[in-house]
Design a protein around this motif. Structure first.
Motif, mmCIF file in Angstrom:
data_model
loop_
_atom_site.group_PDB
_atom_site.id
_atom_site.type_symbol
_atom_site.label_atom_id
_atom_site.label_comp_id
_atom_site.label_asym_id
_atom_site.label_seq_id
_atom_site.Cartn_x
_atom_site.Cartn_y
_atom_site.Cartn_z
ATOM 1 N N THR A 47 1.130 -0.895 -0.151
ATOM 2 C CA THR A 47 0.005 -0.111 0.020
ATOM 3 C C THR A 47 0.907 1.482 -0.049
ATOM 4 O OG1 THR A 47 0.016 0.264 1.885
ATOM 5 C CG2 THR A 47 -2.595 -1.178 1.443
ATOM 6 N N SER A 48 -0.083 2.293 -0.669
ATOM 7 C CA SER A 48 0.700 3.942 -0.158
ATOM 8 C C SER A 48 0.015 4.344 0.511
ATOM 9 C CB SER A 48 1.286 3.650 -1.708
ATOM 10 O OG SER A 48 1.983 3.124 -2.562
ATOM 11 N N ASP A 49 0.852 5.307 0.964
ATOM 12 C CA ASP A 49 0.286 6.786 1.872
ATOM 13 C C ASP A 49 -0.088 8.033 1.085
ATOM 14 O OD1 ASP A 49 -0.973 8.359 3.414
ATOM 15 O OD2 ASP A 49 -0.683 7.887 5.375
ATOM 16 N N LEU A 50 -0.859 7.778 0.416
ATOM 17 C CA LEU A 50 -0.502 8.968 -0.488
ATOM 18 C C LEU A 50 -0.585 10.397 0.050
ATOM 19 C CD1 LEU A 50 -2.806 8.499 -3.614
ATOM 20 C CD2 LEU A 50 -0.601 8.340 -3.334
ATOM 21 N N SER A 51 -1.046 10.404 1.497
ATOM 22 C CA SER A 51 -1.022 11.627 2.281
ATOM 23 C C SER A 51 0.123 12.564 2.598
ATOM 24 C CB SER A 51 -1.428 12.009 4.031
ATOM 25 O OG SER A 51 -0.808 10.900 4.724
ATOM 26 N N THR B 81 -12.697 13.617 -1.707
ATOM 27 C CA THR B 81 -13.770 14.364 -1.972
ATOM 28 C C THR B 81 -14.132 13.292 -1.317
ATOM 29 O OG1 THR B 81 -14.066 12.821 -3.831
ATOM 30 C CG2 THR B 81 -13.977 15.076 -4.453
ATOM 31 N N THR B 82 -14.037 12.132 -0.262
ATOM 32 C CA THR B 82 -14.934 12.001 0.486
ATOM 33 C C THR B 82 -14.634 11.674 1.697
ATOM 34 O OG1 THR B 82 -13.899 9.380 -0.502
ATOM 35 C CG2 THR B 82 -15.560 10.245 -1.405
ATOM 36 N N SER B 83 -13.428 10.372 2.010
ATOM 37 C CA SER B 83 -12.986 10.961 3.450
ATOM 38 C C SER B 83 -11.269 10.246 3.379
ATOM 39 C CB SER B 83 -13.336 9.353 4.453
ATOM 40 O OG SER B 83 -12.466 8.096 3.554
ATOM 41 N N SER B 84 -10.806 9.983 4.457
ATOM 42 C CA SER B 84 -9.561 11.080 5.242
ATOM 43 C C SER B 84 -8.790 9.460 4.360
ATOM 44 C CB SER B 84 -8.653 11.064 5.905
ATOM 45 O OG SER B 84 -9.113 9.747 7.251
ATOM 46 N N ASN B 85 -9.601 8.468 4.572
ATOM 47 C CA ASN B 85 -9.298 6.583 4.450
ATOM 48 C C ASN B 85 -8.962 6.560 2.525
ATOM 49 O OD1 ASN B 85 -9.165 6.250 7.080
ATOM 50 N ND2 ASN B 85 -10.828 4.760 6.452
ATOM 51 N N ASP B 86 -9.249 7.735 1.905
ATOM 52 C CA ASP B 86 -8.925 7.291 0.827
ATOM 53 C C ASP B 86 -7.575 8.404 0.190
ATOM 54 O OD1 ASP B 86 -10.766 7.092 0.098
ATOM 55 O OD2 ASP B 86 -12.121 8.995 -0.867
ATOM 56 N N TYR B 87 -6.466 8.319 1.258
ATOM 57 C CA TYR B 87 -5.241 8.950 0.816
ATOM 58 C C TYR B 87 -4.379 7.281 0.693
ATOM 59 C CZ TYR B 87 -6.411 13.455 1.268
ATOM 60 O OH TYR B 87 -6.442 14.814 1.140
ATOM 61 N N ILE B 88 -4.841 6.335 1.157
ATOM 62 C CA ILE B 88 -4.214 5.007 1.109
ATOM 63 C C ILE B 88 -4.586 4.125 -0.145
ATOM 64 C CG2 ILE B 88 -4.566 2.706 2.253
ATOM 65 C CD1 ILE B 88 -3.269 4.633 4.213
ATOM 66 N N PRO C 251 -2.445 -2.186 -3.685
ATOM 67 C CA PRO C 251 -1.412 -2.727 -4.798
ATOM 68 C C PRO C 251 -2.555 -2.829 -6.178
ATOM 69 C CG PRO C 251 -0.916 -3.750 -2.718
ATOM 70 C CD PRO C 251 -2.382 -2.731 -2.550
ATOM 71 N N GLY C 252 -2.138 -1.555 -7.143
ATOM 72 C CA GLY C 252 -3.537 -2.274 -8.270
ATOM 73 C C GLY C 252 -4.476 -1.247 -8.180
ATOM 74 N N GLU C 253 -4.887 -0.770 -7.488
ATOM 75 C CA GLU C 253 -5.391 0.592 -7.176
ATOM 76 C C GLU C 253 -5.179 1.644 -7.640
ATOM 77 O OE1 GLU C 253 -8.530 1.917 -3.479
ATOM 78 O OE2 GLU C 253 -6.823 1.614 -2.803
ATOM 79 N N ILE C 254 -6.494 2.546 -8.622
ATOM 80 C CA ILE C 254 -6.543 3.587 -9.491
ATOM 81 C C ILE C 254 -7.018 4.693 -8.856
ATOM 82 C CG2 ILE C 254 -6.940 4.994 -11.445
ATOM 83 C CD1 ILE C 254 -6.372 2.441 -12.992
ATOM 84 N N ILE C 255 -6.716 6.372 -8.524
ATOM 85 C CA ILE C 255 -7.370 7.287 -8.395
ATOM 86 C C ILE C 255 -6.876 8.230 -9.220
ATOM 87 C CG2 ILE C 255 -7.057 5.794 -5.705
ATOM 88 C CD1 ILE C 255 -4.988 9.709 -6.322
#
Length: 89
Positions: A23-27, A43-50, A53-57
């Protein structure tokens, strides 16, 4: 985002994909447009900064406009203010 024909005001966005196995912490990330640091907010919650693997934002100049152009997008969406140079950057 690629360079659209005509004006791309409010329609610019950046896609980030975690290609690692952890995982990467984008914060802790900092993005710059030339020498100016961009302010990025979820635009949603602070958990979104995590970013798993394989996830896109998406980081969008205008999240509402992004969703108009891409109505089926249902992943993490961040807001920022930037204007990308169409010949580089």
């Amino acid at each position: 985002m690629y360079d659209l024909e005509g004006s791309d005001d409010d329609r610019e966005w950046i896609e980030i994909k975690n290609i690692s196995t952890s995982t990467s912490d984008l914060s802790y990330w900092k993005l710059y447009e030339q020498e100016t640091q961009l302010n990025i907010s979820t635009t949603t919650s602070s958990n979104d900064y995590i970013l798993n693997p394989g996830e896109i934002i998406i980081i969008a100049d205008n999240p509402s406009k992004f969703l108009e152009d891409w109505p089926n997008y249902n992943k993490k969406l961040f807001d920022s203010s930037f204007s990308l140079n169409n010949t580089g950057e």
